[in-house]
Structure formats: C-alpha cells, structure tokens
Design a protein around this motif. Sequence first.
Motif: not given
Length: 367
Positions: A280-295
């Motif tokens: 898993a890309d570290h930046s995706w792990l970092r930002d995943w919680p900040a995507f608060t809509g449909w994802k």
Amino acid sequence: MMTSRHGGRAVAVLLALTATLAAGGAVTAAPPAVPALALPAPTGPHPVGTTWLHLTDHDRPDPWRPERPRELMVSLWYPAATGAGRPAPYTTAGVSAKIVEAEGLPLPPDVLTTVRTHARRDVPVRPNRHGWPLVLLSPGFSLSRESLTGLAEDLASRGYLVAGLDHPYEARGVEFPDGRVVDCLACDEWGPDTAAKVIAGRTADASFLLDRLTGPRPVWRGFVDRDRVAMVGHSIGGASAVRGLAVEPRLDAAADLDGTLFTPTGTDEPVLLVGADRPADHSWLRDWPAFTGWKRWLTVAGSGHMSFTDRPVLGAQLGIDPGPIPADRQLLLTREYVAAFLDRHLRSRPAPLLDGPHPAYPEVTFR
C-alpha cells in the motif's frame, strides 16, 4: 511518482517503444520490423470523434518558462455524429521522435504515428440536449496526452466528452501548431519540491481549461454539461486530479490511477483510488481518513504502474511480455472501473462493479 515494481531493462525498452512498460517482463527476440500497432476498439455505442485545441493562458506565466505565458495542447474526444471521416493520428512525428530519442534505442523515430486509433478527426459532435458530461484526463510524469488514448476513446464512445491535457515541459515532448516541440524541463529538475510544483501547475491547467470549456464564452458552447465534470489522472496526473477535486469547485469527482498523493489532501467529494500490485502506498494510507465522502480503494493483482495506460497493449504488439495480465485485459480493467465510477457520480447510474468484488474481474480487490 510511483515507479514500476518490475525490472529496469523491460521498462526502458517500452519507454523507447511507446513510453514505459505496464506490468513488466523480459524482452523477447527483437522483431525484424515494427509490427502494426493498434488500440482495442471502444466498447460504447457511439462512434468517436476527436479534435486538438491550442490554448494560451495570458494571465499566467509558465511555471517552467516564466518568460512565456502558459500554453496547453488538449485533445478532445467526443461522441460523434458520424463514423465516417479521416482516422485520427495517435500523436505527431515530433512527439514520437522525442520519446524514442529520450531512451536512445534504435527504433523508427515516427513509430508512434503508426498506431491505429478508432477516432475520426474533426467530425461533427453528436447533439445532446444538455451537453455531454466532461472528463479531464491528466497523464503521468514525462508522458504526454496520447498515453491515455485507449481510455479516452472508450469513454467518448460511452457518451462522455473527454479532454486530455498535455502539460508542457513535463512530458518528453509536446508539439504546438507552429511546429515547436518542447522538451521535459521538469525531468531534469526533479527534487524535493518538484512534485508539489507539478501538482499546483496541473491544477491550474485544469482550472484554465474549465474556464475555456464551461465559462462565459466557452469554446465548445452547447456540447459540455458544466454541471457534470470529473478529473481522472495517471501517476502524478492522478495526484493532480485528487488535489484539483479539493480546490476546484467545478469538479464533482476524481479518480487516481496509481499516483502517489504528494500533497496531503482531503475532500468530501467522490474519490476512486486504483493501485498497482504492490504494498500500500503510504500517502494513500495517510489521506484515506481525510476522504470523507464516497470512496473506493482498488488494487489490481498482477498489474504495474503503467498498466493503466496504453503501454501494455502497444508493448505486447512490439514483442514485450505484459506480465501476469494479458495486455488487452489491463486496458479493459481500467476502462470498466473508470467508466463505472463516472457513471455513478456524473450520471447517477447503478455501478455494481463498485459495490464489491466481481466474479468477472477477480484481479480487482477492495481495500
């Protein structure tokens, strides 16, 4: 920018042939001549047209050549009123030569001009009462806009207006109508701050293009539905799409095809992340919680960084092993999942592919 997990020799060869290898593999015996190159046919019901635009933003200096205004080359693919007309070129001889020269391998300089596409150049647009949903496409770093032609043609055949951007000085070659072919200055300047500079510039490019396509005096009046707009990108183009979604209110959704999110980003708008087969890309792990809509976060087993471009298909035709997934299927997976995402969020259509694992596509897992 993410790089392929496969060997450098295979990657270098495909870069010279058409820009970079998809999932990787060893080079087979060199063919005595370049074979016929062609993209798979689009899958939608509409014939496809295309035209090229040259746009200049006189209010913004180019980030790489600040003494000049920012210029863009854009390919528009669209549902056509007719299937007749001249076949569209894949790219220009000048751009093809730059790509081949960049890798220094013995190939015909115009090899990419021989790729058979399925769009007809400058044919009339098929009328649509409310205009066609708009999709902006941003290619990966060092790649130019033709690298996503297979995806663009397919989306246009399904009823989207697709605008593929070239970002000058960030690609091996970008050719303007006056014959200038500009090099990749950013390729020689890559450093800690380059990614942020590229993403900021591409976000501004997207906003300027939206001004020209949806503003008070649009260049394509009547054909664009300004209320249904998404951005899709590969590699750093994908990172730019997600960043654009966060800062450009005219964007309604974004899809990132294997692009590291160099700039921390959050949004409550729909986000699709599609990743290659690696940790898993570290930046995706970092930002995943900040995507608060449909994802959704999808991983494609057996894929590599370039699997989401035209490169596997063209590379296989040139004798390069595409890896565990057949080349045409790599493009099919990209087409199907991107189209499902856009159908759901720009057209409010059911998209069962995005509800969970699907037996027709066992390579795709949901995180």
